[in-house]
Design an enzyme around this catalytic site. Structure first.
Site, PDB file in Angstrom:
ATOM      1  N   THR A   1      34.029  45.753  39.195  1.00 33.35           N
ATOM      2  CA  THR A   1      34.563  46.430  38.008  1.00 33.35           C
ATOM      3  C   THR A   1      34.154  45.729  36.724  1.00 33.35           C
ATOM      4  OG1 THR A   1      36.462  47.292  39.224  1.00 33.35           O
ATOM      5  CG2 THR A   1      36.702  47.149  36.843  1.00 33.35           C
TER       6      THR A   1
ATOM      7  N   THR B   1      37.108  43.041  42.709  1.00 31.53           N
ATOM      8  CA  THR B   1      38.400  42.541  43.199  1.00 31.53           C
ATOM      9  C   THR B   1      38.772  43.061  44.586  1.00 31.53           C
ATOM     10  OG1 THR B   1      39.582  44.345  42.086  1.00 31.53           O
ATOM     11  CG2 THR B   1      39.309  42.282  40.857  1.00 31.53           C
TER      12      THR B   1
END
Length: 281
Positions: free
Chosen positions: A12, A98
């Protein structure tokens, strides 16, 4: 002058919205470093002697971490070891998605064999988000990797202003700005205005060898225990060639009779079964 290598893998922190919806990893390590100036966080990007940090960038992948395989996380571990074979490097920062960061943290945590710090970081909000957390997390991670206090602390995660030890770390929340935590321990420290500050010393295990090709090719499946669970998924894992199975039972790790019988069958075939609890702690 501290030299820190920023090793980018995607995630991300490097993603941008795509026309067909969702976000896709795009930015390189150099892009991530260059973006720090737009957020007023470029106090060390020029290699200014007053800042005392010189940055170097390297890319190993540009993809979302939910697509990572054993080979991908192994490649990260080998890249970190290669970078730290250089005497002019003082630390490594790895930017990572993540979703599966906890797996890469675990592999690095078990194989890292150097007093110099390896710091992972990422983002919950992409660079094109109005309140992206990536630049601040990257800035904090670089400062942590360059700090003498981080030597001997092993592999670390810096996220949301907190410093965590790699082993035993989990992503506990989908959306929170600080999604990571240990179920039975707290943060090692925090990144303050004055720099990283540690509250505790990390426990680092005796390092294991770096993974080889056999690691890349292994199949390890996960089976969950729940009311009414039979052994169908366990048998499917064995039939498709699993060399290991992790069974997450209820409570203290109780798998139930059907799974217990299947575990006995698996171990009799030489398959390694790891029994844990679905409670997470």
């Amino acid at each position: 002058m501290n030299r820190i290598v920023v090793l980018a893998t995607g995630g991300t922190i490097s993603s941008h919205r795509s026309p067909d919806g969702g976000s896709r990893a795009k930015d390189s390590a150099a892009d991530l470093i260059g973006a720090l100036s737009a957020h007023g966080l470029d106090d060390f990007t020029s290699g200014d002697a007053h800042a005392g940090i010189e940055l170097e960038s390297e890319d190993i992948a540009v993809q979302n971490s939910f697509n990572f395989s054993f080979a991908d996380i192994s490649r990260v571990a080998h890249a970190v070891a290669r970078i730290l074979s250089r005497e002019d490097v003082d630390g490594v920062v790895v930017t990572h998605g993540t979703d599966t960061m906890e797996e890469t943290l675990a592999l690095l945590g078990f194989t890292h064999d150097d007093p110099r710090p390896v710091v992972l970081t990422g983002a919950q909000r992409s660079p094109d988000h109005s309140d992206s957390d990536g630049p601040r997390n990257l800035h904090d991670a670089i400062r942590t990797a360059a700090s003498p206090a981080s030597r001997g602390q092993g592999v670390l995660l810096v996220f949301g202003g907190e410093i965590h030890s790699a082993l035993g770390l989990r992503k506990n929340h989908t959306l929170a700005p600080q999604p990571f935590g240990h179920r039975s321990a707290g943060a090692l420290g925090a990144v303050l205005e004055s720099g990283p500050r540690y509250f505790a010393q990390a426990l680092t295990p005796e390092p294991l060898p770096l993974p080889n090709d056999a690691f890349h090719q292994q199949r390890v499946d996960m089976v969950l225990g729940y009311p009414g669970a039979d052994a169908a998924l366990m048998h499917a894992a064995l039939e498709t060639g699993a060399t290991g199975v992790v069974v997450l039972g209820a409570g203290a790790g109780n798998p139930g009779v059907p799974l217990t019988d299947a575990i006995a069958q698996a171990t009799a075939q030489g398959v390694l079964v790891g029994l844990g609890t679905r409670t997470g702690a």
